[in-house]
Design an enzyme around this catalytic site. Structure first.
Site, PDB file in Angstrom:
ATOM      1  CB  ILE A  67      -0.929  -0.016   1.232  1.00  0.00           C
ATOM      2  CG1 ILE A  67      -1.923  -1.177   1.077  1.00  0.00           C
ATOM      3  CG2 ILE A  67      -1.653   1.319   1.391  1.00  0.00           C
ATOM      4  CD1 ILE A  67      -2.785  -1.407   2.296  1.00  0.00           C
ATOM      5  CG  HIS A 122      -9.556  -5.610  -7.058  1.00  0.00           C
ATOM      6  ND1 HIS A 122      -8.734  -5.944  -5.999  1.00  0.00           N
ATOM      7  CD2 HIS A 122     -10.792  -6.063  -6.724  1.00  0.00           C
ATOM      8  CE1 HIS A 122      -9.446  -6.539  -5.062  1.00  0.00           C
ATOM      9  NE2 HIS A 122     -10.700  -6.626  -5.480  1.00  0.00           N
ATOM     10  CD  GLU A 126     -12.337   4.635   0.153  1.00  0.00           C
ATOM     11  OE1 GLU A 126     -13.236   3.824   0.378  1.00  0.00           O
ATOM     12  OE2 GLU A 126     -12.533   5.795  -0.252  1.00  0.00           O
TER      13      GLU A 126
HETATM   14  C1  GRF Z   1      -4.268 -10.431 -10.302  1.00  0.00           C
HETATM   15  O1  GRF Z   1      -5.396 -11.220 -10.042  1.00  0.00           O
HETATM   16  C2  GRF Z   1      -4.565  -8.978 -10.071  1.00  0.00           C
HETATM   17  O2  GRF Z   1      -5.883  -8.628 -10.373  1.00  0.00           O
HETATM   18  C3  GRF Z   1      -4.331  -8.829  -8.590  1.00  0.00           C
HETATM   19  O3  GRF Z   1      -3.224  -9.652  -8.317  1.00  0.00           O
HETATM   20  C4  GRF Z   1      -3.156 -10.689  -9.288  1.00  0.00           C
HETATM   21  C5  GRF Z   1      -1.799 -10.587  -9.918  1.00  0.00           C
HETATM   22  O4  GRF Z   1      -1.557 -11.666 -10.796  1.00  0.00           O
HETATM   23  N1  GRF Z   1      -4.141  -7.441  -8.238  1.00  0.00           N
HETATM   24  P1  GRF Z   1      -0.296 -11.653 -11.734  1.00  0.00           P
HETATM   25  O5  GRF Z   1       0.923 -11.470 -10.824  1.00  0.00           O
HETATM   26  O6  GRF Z   1      -0.433 -10.521 -12.683  1.00  0.00           O
HETATM   27  O7  GRF Z   1      -0.268 -12.987 -12.406  1.00  0.00           O
END
Ligand code: GRF
Length: 204
Positions: free
Chosen positions: A96, A113, A147
């Site tokens: 973060i 995400h 946030e």
């Molecule tokens: C993905 O699911 C992304 O949405 C989340 O963390 C995961 C990362 O996967 N934030 P990768 O390292 O890109 O394979």
């Protein structure tokens, strides 16, 4: 003739499959962005190999030696500026940021995400989706704000949740979508077709 492409950094902490999808998108000559730098806070992050294979500069900045979030972020900020980067994509970066850093990169830093935000921010997303008996899930790319997982949405796509799904099968279905969505979102931002204005994503 080669067009001027927006220099972009990708921040990772792990396997880096989203990084790979961005590298592949940027390998297409008319894509409006290029990956100039990959930063990882984890020395052994698997995704670093995707960058090395593509001859992209990598920098490992472990967070632990730094006394504060601000000090860690200042090091990242320095690396981004040294690489003359304009945009930043967070792709599974598990730290973060300080408010200072987020404000400094406001409108120029994206995150992905694995849920249909604003539903299911945070971690253990797929377990939560299954526990809530959702019939669909998906992925979201948004501008990063202080946030967590709450920034203005740039792009979002849904997938069905199957009755037989486990967190692993659902994660895999969502990940396939992520790999399409992140390059699309980066394209939109790099072309200036979506900007952050007064806390909102504004589409041209
Ligand atoms: C993905 O699911 C992304 O949405 C989340 O963390 C995961 C990362 O996967 N934030 P990768 O390292 O890109 O394979």
């Amino acid at each position: 003739m080669a067009c001027k492409r927006v220099r972009t950094a990708v921040l990772i902490s792990g396997r880096g499959t989203n990084l790979k999808s961005l590298i592949d998108a940027c390998a297409v000559p008319d894509f409006p962005a290029e990956i100039a730098l990959v930063i990882s806070n984890v020395e052994g992050a698997g995704g670093l190999q995707f960058a090395r294979d593509a001859n992209i500069a990598t920098k490992i900045i472990p967070h632990r030696p730094f006394p504060s979030r601000e000090a860690f972020d200042a090091e990242i900020d320095g690396a981004l500026h040294a690489a003359n980067v304009t945009l930043v994509c967070e792709a599974g970066f598990m730290r973060i940021h300080s408010e200072w850093f987020v404000k400094r990169w406001e409108g120029r830093i994206l995150n992905i995400h694995p849920s249909l935000l604003p539903k299911f921010p945070g971690v253990h997303v797929h377990e939560q989706v299954l526990a809530a008996r959702e019939t669909e899930s998906g992925a979201t790319v948004h501008f990063l704000i202080t946030e967590l997982d709450a920034g203005p949405i740039i792009a979002q796509r849904a997938v069905p949740v199957m009755a037989s799904d486990t967190a692993e099968t659902l994660a895999a279905r969502v990940l396939d979508i992520e790999h399409m969505l992140y390059p699309e979102a980066l394209r939109m931002v790099a072309e200036g077709n979506v900007t952050l204005q007064n806390g909102k994503a504004v589409f041209a």
